[in-house]
Design an enzyme around this catalytic site. Structure first.
Site, PDB file in Angstrom:
ATOM      1  N   ASP A 130       0.848  -1.194   0.000  1.00 49.43           N
ATOM      2  CA  ASP A 130       0.000   0.000   0.000  1.00 49.43           C
ATOM      3  C   ASP A 130       0.882   1.242   0.000  1.00 49.43           C
ATOM      4  O   ASP A 130       1.777   1.363   0.844  1.00 49.43           O
ATOM      5  CB  ASP A 130      -0.902   0.007   1.244  1.00 49.43           C
ATOM      6  CG  ASP A 130      -1.883  -1.165   1.221  1.00 49.43           C
ATOM      7  OD1 ASP A 130      -2.280  -1.577   0.114  1.00 49.43           O
ATOM      8  OD2 ASP A 130      -2.246  -1.657   2.300  1.00 49.43           O
ATOM      9  N   LYS A 134      -0.156  10.010   2.881  1.00 46.86           N
ATOM     10  CA  LYS A 134      -0.203  11.113   3.843  1.00 46.86           C
ATOM     11  C   LYS A 134       0.752  10.841   4.983  1.00 46.86           C
ATOM     12  O   LYS A 134       1.100   9.691   5.248  1.00 46.86           O
ATOM     13  CB  LYS A 134      -1.623  11.219   4.417  1.00 46.86           C
ATOM     14  CG  LYS A 134      -2.637  11.542   3.366  1.00 46.86           C
ATOM     15  CD  LYS A 134      -4.013  11.660   3.974  1.00 46.86           C
ATOM     16  CE  LYS A 134      -5.036  11.811   2.858  1.00 46.86           C
ATOM     17  NZ  LYS A 134      -6.209  11.029   3.077  1.00 46.86           N
ATOM     18  N   ASP A 166       2.562  -0.884  -8.831  1.00 46.68           N
ATOM     19  CA  ASP A 166       1.913  -0.268  -9.989  1.00 46.68           C
ATOM     20  C   ASP A 166       2.168   1.237 -10.000  1.00 46.68           C
ATOM     21  O   ASP A 166       1.722   1.932 -10.903  1.00 46.68           O
ATOM     22  CB  ASP A 166       0.397  -0.529  -9.942  1.00 46.68           C
ATOM     23  CG  ASP A 166      -0.193  -0.137  -8.597  1.00 46.68           C
ATOM     24  OD1 ASP A 166       0.116  -0.823  -7.596  1.00 46.68           O
ATOM     25  OD2 ASP A 166      -0.924   0.873  -8.530  1.00 46.68           O
TER      26      ASP A 166
HETATM   27  C1  LIG Z   1      -2.551  -3.848  -2.522  1.00 43.35           C
HETATM   28  S1  LIG Z   1      -2.630  -5.359  -1.716  1.00 43.35           S
HETATM   29  C2  LIG Z   1      -1.541  -6.423  -2.644  1.00 43.35           C
HETATM   30  C3  LIG Z   1      -1.804  -7.861  -2.405  1.00 43.35           C
HETATM   31  C4  LIG Z   1      -0.888  -8.883  -3.084  1.00 43.35           C
HETATM   32  N1  LIG Z   1       0.466  -8.794  -2.587  1.00 43.35           N
HETATM   33  C5  LIG Z   1      -0.897  -8.816  -4.579  1.00 43.35           C
HETATM   34  O1  LIG Z   1       0.152  -9.019  -5.192  1.00 43.35           O
HETATM   35  O2  LIG Z   1      -1.955  -8.586  -5.160  1.00 43.35           O
HETATM   36  C6  LIG Z   1      -1.645  -5.034  -0.244  1.00 43.35           C
HETATM   37  C7  LIG Z   1      -1.941  -6.034   0.849  1.00 43.35           C
HETATM   38  O3  LIG Z   1      -1.042  -5.857   1.947  1.00 43.35           O
HETATM   39  C8  LIG Z   1      -1.771  -5.994   3.149  1.00 43.35           C
HETATM   40  N2  LIG Z   1      -1.012  -5.315   4.198  1.00 43.35           N
HETATM   41  C9  LIG Z   1      -0.781  -3.980   4.299  1.00 43.35           C
HETATM   42  N3  LIG Z   1      -0.028  -3.722   5.384  1.00 43.35           N
HETATM   43  C10 LIG Z   1       0.226  -4.921   5.988  1.00 43.35           C
HETATM   44  C11 LIG Z   1       0.950  -5.320   7.154  1.00 43.35           C
HETATM   45  N4  LIG Z   1       1.560  -4.406   7.924  1.00 43.35           N
HETATM   46  N5  LIG Z   1       1.004  -6.626   7.466  1.00 43.35           N
HETATM   47  C12 LIG Z   1       0.381  -7.549   6.685  1.00 43.35           C
HETATM   48  N6  LIG Z   1      -0.333  -7.239   5.571  1.00 43.35           N
HETATM   49  C13 LIG Z   1      -0.394  -5.941   5.221  1.00 43.35           C
HETATM   50  C14 LIG Z   1      -3.099  -5.372   2.838  1.00 43.35           C
HETATM   51  O4  LIG Z   1      -4.127  -5.770   3.733  1.00 43.35           O
HETATM   52  C15 LIG Z   1      -3.325  -5.876   1.419  1.00 43.35           C
HETATM   53  O5  LIG Z   1      -3.998  -7.105   1.395  1.00 43.35           O
END
Ligand SMILES: C[S@@+](CC[C@H](N)C(=O)[O-])C[C@H]1O[C@@H](n2cnc3c(N)ncnc32)[C@H](O)[C@@H]1O
Length: 222
Positions: A130, A134, A166
């Site tokens: 992600d 901000k 992306d």
């Molecule tokens: C944009 S999605 C990408 C998912 C996957 N890696 C893909 O290739 O499609 C980012 C994922 O990271 C997870 N995530 C974000 N911060 C995290 C954290 N600190 N620990 C575990 N998961 C996390 C989110 O819940 C989300 O499912």
């Protein structure tokens, strides 16, 4: 999935009974208060064997991880995902695919530091982390100096970290930080690569339908 959750909706599903043994659910509060009560994140502790382990941080619904695990039954795979709905979906999926070499850990990666063991992970995937828009999102950033310190410790010698995004600017920012770190080297001559995995995650498919192709870099621990 913080940003992904809004973009790519995951329908809530019950955990199927057979998936329960593959899904670990560790709360931030418990991890914070008593990390010692949890298993170390190693093949020995999670799988009872000493096979090489590959870890996806933020594995969401697990399409990429499960496809990878299917091609390498001789290796172990761990998906770490903070969102419960996505973690359940991934655990159900690995039962549907009859995969025994995968565990899904529903937990916040930020709280797992005490459970990482030196030189135990073979590969790490941080795909579509992600982005941080901000100042208040800063604490959610995964790829920073602290992350590189963790990778320098937890990876085996020659182990690798794959990063995909992306967002070209975000990818460049992460790469610039890594390039200053002598503990890692890029595995490729060009600064970034295209990313064509055997199976694309629903997140990757969403962006590619909009014409956005992700970029990638891979770091090797030297
Ligand atoms: C944009 S999605 C990408 C998912 C996957 N890696 C893909 O290739 O499609 C980012 C994922 O990271 C997870 N995530 C974000 N911060 C995290 C954290 N600190 N620990 C575990 N998961 C996390 C989110 O819940 C989300 O499912």
């Amino acid at each position: 999935m913080a940003r992904g959750r809004h973009i790519v909706r995951v329908k809530p599903r019950e955990l199927v009974a057979e998936a329960a043994e593959f899904l670990l659910d560790w709360t931030a509060e418990e991890l914070w208060k008593a990390p010692g009560q949890f298993s170390k994140l190693t093949s020995e502790a999670l799988f009872g064997n000493s096979r090489a382990i590959e870890v996806e941080i933020g594995s969401s619904t697990g399409e990429f991880l499960c496809a990878l695990a299917q091609t390498a039954p001789e290796r172990n795979f761990l998906g770490i995902e903070v969102t419960k709905r996505a973690a359940i979906e991934a655990a159900n999926q690995l039962v549907e695919m009859n995969l025994k070499n995968v565990r899904i850990l529903r937990a916040n990666f930020k709280f797992l530091g005490p459970l990482l063991q030196p030189e135990t992970w073979d590969r790490v995937y941080l795909h579509f982390p992600d982005p941080v828009h901000k100042h208040r999102d800063e604490r959610k950033r995964i790829f920073d100096r602290g992350f590189l310190d963790q990778m320098a410790s937890v990876l085996v010698k020659g182990g690798a970290v794959s990063v995909v995004s992306d967002k070209p600017d975000y990818l460049a920012e992460m790469l610039a930080l890594a390039e200053k770190d002598a503990r890692f080297e890029r595995t490729h001559a060009t600064r970034t690569l295209e990313f064509e995995p055997i199976t694309k995650s629903r997140f990757q498919r969403f962006w590619e339908r909009k014409g956005i192709r992700p970029g990638r870099f891979v770091l090797r621990k030297v």
